[in-house]
Design a protein around this motif. Structure first.
Motif, short mmCIF file in Angstrom:
data_model
loop_
_atom_site.label_atom_id
_atom_site.label_comp_id
_atom_site.label_asym_id
_atom_site.label_seq_id
_atom_site.Cartn_x
_atom_site.Cartn_y
_atom_site.Cartn_z
N ARG A 8 0.84 -1.21 0.00
CA ARG A 8 0.00 0.00 0.00
C ARG A 8 0.87 1.26 0.00
N GLN A 9 1.91 1.28 0.82
CA GLN A 9 2.81 2.43 0.87
C GLN A 9 3.54 2.63 -0.46
N ALA A 10 3.96 1.54 -1.07
CA ALA A 10 4.66 1.63 -2.36
C ALA A 10 3.75 2.20 -3.44
N VAL A 11 2.49 1.76 -3.46
CA VAL A 11 1.53 2.29 -4.44
C VAL A 11 1.29 3.77 -4.18
N LYS A 12 1.16 4.13 -2.93
CA LYS A 12 0.93 5.53 -2.57
C LYS A 12 2.09 6.41 -3.01
N VAL A 13 3.31 5.95 -2.79
CA VAL A 13 4.50 6.70 -3.20
C VAL A 13 4.54 6.83 -4.72
N ASP A 14 4.19 5.75 -5.43
CA ASP A 14 4.19 5.78 -6.89
C ASP A 14 3.15 6.76 -7.42
N ILE A 15 1.97 6.75 -6.84
CA ILE A 15 0.92 7.69 -7.25
C ILE A 15 1.39 9.13 -7.02
N ALA A 16 1.95 9.38 -5.85
CA ALA A 16 2.40 10.75 -5.53
C ALA A 16 3.49 11.20 -6.49
N ALA A 17 4.44 10.33 -6.81
CA ALA A 17 5.51 10.70 -7.74
C ALA A 17 4.96 10.99 -9.12
N THR A 18 4.01 10.18 -9.56
CA THR A 18 3.38 10.39 -10.86
C THR A 18 2.64 11.73 -10.87
N ALA A 19 1.89 11.98 -9.81
CA ALA A 19 1.13 13.24 -9.72
C ALA A 19 2.06 14.45 -9.71
N MET A 20 3.15 14.38 -8.94
CA MET A 20 4.07 15.52 -8.89
C MET A 20 4.68 15.78 -10.26
N ARG A 21 5.01 14.73 -10.98
CA ARG A 21 5.54 14.91 -12.34
C ARG A 21 4.51 15.63 -13.20
N LEU A 22 3.25 15.21 -13.14
CA LEU A 22 2.20 15.86 -13.93
C LEU A 22 1.98 17.30 -13.48
N PHE A 23 1.97 17.53 -12.17
CA PHE A 23 1.79 18.89 -11.66
C PHE A 23 2.88 19.81 -12.20
N LEU A 24 4.11 19.33 -12.19
CA LEU A 24 5.23 20.16 -12.64
C LEU A 24 5.25 20.32 -14.16
N GLU A 25 4.78 19.33 -14.90
CA GLU A 25 4.74 19.42 -16.36
C GLU A 25 3.59 20.29 -16.85
#
Length: 192
Positions: A8-25
């Motif tokens: 669950r923590q790994a999925v959460k970290v992956d989602i957050a990293a994906t979202a941050m990339r999209l936010f910054l792009e």
């Protein structure tokens, strides 16, 4: 932590990293929860099981960082005064966060440009006050549960305001100086 919680923590970290990339792009406001779910390869429904909102994704673990600062503060030597102990406890933010200076600058700029993120950040940081005040009261010799003594709350809210002012100065200054050097200057101005 069991396998299920680690997953669950790994999925959460992956989602957050994906979202941050999209936010910054794309920008925070231009990024939708649907885009985040699609890029992270989870359903929209699953995404909402991990995060209530885009703001929660962007702000990550601010509440948990407050708990960590509280733990470090409680572990500081009793010989340190409240300001010194708070300064040392806040150092954990710099040492335990895994960002490059460039990435941190971009994220901080995004926070400053997005009113909904700033408001949510302030709300979460207010929890820090409640977490840190009891330890500062102890250091000041204020009996637990006493009402009417504003000193501990004044010190904690001032320290957090100094931290916010330092981050603002760091962002507008292009990240050229250390956040904690700027924090120390802000505290010195208040304590003068």
């Amino acid at each position: 932590m069991g396998l299920r919680e680690r997953t669950r923590q790994a999925v959460k970290v992956d989602i957050a990293a994906t979202a941050m990339r999209l936010f910054l792009e794309q920008g925070f406001d231009a990024t939708t929860m649907e885009q985040i779910a699609a890029e992270a390869e989870v359903s929209r429904r699953s995404l909402f099981r991990y995060f209530e909102s885009k703001e929660d994704i962007a702000l990550g673990d601010i509440a948990e960082r407050g708990v960590r600062v509280q733990e470090v503060l409680a572990g500081r030597p009793d010989s340190e005064g409240p300001w010194e102990a708070l300064r040392a406890a806040l150092d954990v933010l710099a040492t335990e966060m895994e960002f490059t200076p460039e990435w941190a600058a971009r994220i901080t700029a995004m926070f400053h440009e997005t009113p909904s993120l700033r408001a949510r950040q302030v709300e979460k940081q207010l929890r820090w006050t409640g977490q840190l005040v009891p330890e500062v009261e102890r250091r000041l010799g204020v009996p637990p549960g006493s009402a009417g003594d504003p000193r501990a709350a004044a010190i904690v809210t001032s320290a957090l305001a100094c931290l916010n002012a330092a981050v603002d100065a760091w962002t507008t200054g292009g990240g050229k100086r250390s956040v904690f050097e700027l924090y120390d200057e802000a505290v010195a101005a208040i304590r003068a």
